[in-house]
Design a protein around this motif. Structure first.
Motif, PDB file in Angstrom:
ATOM      1  N   GLU A  82       0.978  -1.230  -0.237  1.00 39.67           N
ATOM      2  CA  GLU A  82      -0.004   0.120   0.093  1.00 39.67           C
ATOM      3  C   GLU A  82       0.831   1.268   0.052  1.00 39.67           C
ATOM      4  OE1 GLU A  82      -3.300   2.497   2.524  1.00 39.67           O
ATOM      5  OE2 GLU A  82      -1.888   1.396   3.657  1.00 39.67           O
ATOM      6  N   THR A  85       0.068   5.041   3.816  1.00 39.20           N
ATOM      7  CA  THR A  85      -0.264   4.443   5.043  1.00 39.20           C
ATOM      8  C   THR A  85      -1.563   5.407   5.829  1.00 39.20           C
ATOM      9  OG1 THR A  85       1.758   3.937   5.157  1.00 39.20           O
ATOM     10  CG2 THR A  85       0.354   3.625   7.063  1.00 39.20           C
ATOM     11  N   GLN A  90      -6.617   1.304   6.122  1.00 37.62           N
ATOM     12  CA  GLN A  90      -6.917   0.735   4.923  1.00 37.62           C
ATOM     13  C   GLN A  90      -5.562  -0.702   4.954  1.00 37.62           C
ATOM     14  OE1 GLN A  90      -8.426   0.861   1.187  1.00 37.62           O
ATOM     15  NE2 GLN A  90      -7.679  -1.126   1.857  1.00 37.62           N
ATOM     16  N   ALA A  91      -4.662  -0.389   5.707  1.00 40.34           N
ATOM     17  CA  ALA A  91      -3.656  -1.525   5.740  1.00 40.34           C
ATOM     18  C   ALA A  91      -4.056  -2.648   6.770  1.00 40.34           C
ATOM     19  CB  ALA A  91      -2.190  -0.820   6.048  1.00 40.34           C
ATOM     20  N   VAL A 101       1.484  -7.633   4.324  1.00 47.39           N
ATOM     21  CA  VAL A 101       0.982  -6.211   3.791  1.00 47.39           C
ATOM     22  C   VAL A 101       2.180  -5.370   4.283  1.00 47.39           C
ATOM     23  CG1 VAL A 101      -0.470  -4.252   4.040  1.00 47.39           C
ATOM     24  CG2 VAL A 101      -1.355  -6.738   4.108  1.00 47.39           C
ATOM     25  N   TYR A 102       2.870  -4.755   3.231  1.00 57.29           N
ATOM     26  CA  TYR A 102       3.775  -3.415   3.376  1.00 57.29           C
ATOM     27  C   TYR A 102       3.095  -2.122   3.074  1.00 57.29           C
ATOM     28  CZ  TYR A 102       7.239  -7.130   3.629  1.00 57.29           C
ATOM     29  OH  TYR A 102       7.566  -8.460   3.764  1.00 57.29           O
ATOM     30  N   THR A 103       3.164  -1.286   3.945  1.00 52.13           N
ATOM     31  CA  THR A 103       2.613  -0.068   3.576  1.00 52.13           C
ATOM     32  C   THR A 103       3.645   1.180   3.859  1.00 52.13           C
ATOM     33  OG1 THR A 103       0.779   1.508   4.254  1.00 52.13           O
ATOM     34  CG2 THR A 103       1.521  -0.018   5.988  1.00 52.13           C
ATOM     35  N   ASP A 105       4.484   5.379   3.961  1.00 50.30           N
ATOM     36  CA  ASP A 105       4.020   6.859   3.778  1.00 50.30           C
ATOM     37  C   ASP A 105       5.282   7.865   4.049  1.00 50.30           C
ATOM     38  OD1 ASP A 105       0.685   8.206   4.599  1.00 50.30           O
ATOM     39  OD2 ASP A 105       2.524   9.478   4.661  1.00 50.30           O
ATOM     40  N   VAL A 126       1.676  -6.781   9.183  1.00 53.02           N
ATOM     41  CA  VAL A 126       1.587  -5.546   8.390  1.00 53.02           C
ATOM     42  C   VAL A 126       2.843  -4.921   8.840  1.00 53.02           C
ATOM     43  CG1 VAL A 126       0.198  -3.294   7.848  1.00 53.02           C
ATOM     44  CG2 VAL A 126      -0.834  -5.401   8.879  1.00 53.02           C
ATOM     45  N   ALA A 128       5.055  -1.018   8.352  1.00 54.03           N
ATOM     46  CA  ALA A 128       4.720   0.067   7.687  1.00 54.03           C
ATOM     47  C   ALA A 128       6.349   0.766   7.730  1.00 54.03           C
ATOM     48  CB  ALA A 128       3.959   0.978   8.415  1.00 54.03           C
ATOM     49  N   THR A 149      -3.210   5.118  -2.243  1.00 53.20           N
ATOM     50  CA  THR A 149      -4.564   5.958  -1.690  1.00 53.20           C
ATOM     51  C   THR A 149      -4.193   7.517  -1.678  1.00 53.20           C
ATOM     52  OG1 THR A 149      -3.545   5.327   0.632  1.00 53.20           O
ATOM     53  CG2 THR A 149      -5.127   4.077  -0.229  1.00 53.20           C
TER      54      THR A 149
END
Ligand code: SAH
Length: 212
Positions: A82, A85, A90-91, A101-103, A105, A126, A128, A149
């Motif tokens: 994603e 973040t 959402q993540a 999941v990698y997110t 920002d 997850v 981040a 996003t």
């Protein structure tokens, strides 16, 4: 109004706006949006609207989160990236549907705060990172699914390159805040197929890291 009633209305609103995938609805029932909305706007948590978060950003509208997640067609073995973040909402939903999941920002503050919520909810799949996601996440590439996003004028080339063959990316594209389209990009053996989903409005995908 009681919280349980609010939550029921929240799920009802998602369905009425086209979020019909049972796995997506279950994930959105499991992950309480209340963990990701703080302060002034807490009383609007279960309304179907975007809300302000730190760093001048927004947590997306729940029905848009639902529709994007649905369009992403996440499979249980998938590794997902994603970009954006934000609050982490959402993540967290993706964490219920994917293997990993990698997110990322561009604001380290948002990454820190979202990571704290992931820990609190015990969402161990997850991770981040603070990074400019328009370059993707080369260290973990390629991805089965990519979701962006924040809106770019065009699909960033590095993200296209980091999508596996057969992989799907969902993102808003368009110029400025006024005319953005949510699209899916599917990577085939020979190229990329593009489909439009619907008009949307997201904050812009910006280059470089944020100050906070
Ligand atoms: N998915 C979030 C909403 C994100 S709002 C949620 O569920 O709450 C969009 C986010 O994209 C913002 O936090 C913004 O800082 C981030 N963003 C914008 N440009 C970026 C970039 N180039 N790389 C990484 N993140 C970016």
């Amino acid at each position: 109004m009681k919280n349980a009633t609010r939550k029921m209305q929240f799920l009802f609103a998602l369905r009425s706006k086209g979020v019909t995938d049972a796995r997506v609805l279950l994930a959105m029932e499991t992950i309480d949006r209340g963990h990701f909305v703080k302060g002034l706007f807490e009383n609007r948590t279960y309304e179907d609207m975007p809300l302000p978060i730190a760093c001048g950003q927004t947590i997306s509208q729940p029905s848009v989160v639902g529709l994007m997640t649905q369009a992403l067609k996440v499979q249980p073995r998938d590794k997902v990236l994603e970009v954006g973040t934000g609050s982490g909402y959402q993540a967290a939903i993706l964490s219920q549907l994917a293997r990993r999941v990698y997110t990322v920002d561009r604001f380290s503050r948002l990454v820190r705060e979202a990571s704290a919520v992931f820990r609190k909810l015990d969402l161990t799949n997850v991770t981040a990172f603070t990074a400019d996601g328009s370059h993707g996440l080369p260290d973990q590439a390629p991805f089965d699914r990519i979701i962006v996003t924040a809106a770019a004028e065009d699909t960033p080339g590095p993200l296209l390159a980091q999508l596996k063959i057969g992989g799907i990316m969902v993102l808003p594209v368009g110029q400025g805040q006024m005319v953005q389209n949510l699209i899916t990009v599917t990577r085939t053996e020979t190229g990329y197929d593009y489909d439009e989903i619907r008009p949307v409005r997201f904050v812009p995908l910006l280059e470089g890291l944020g100050k906070e």
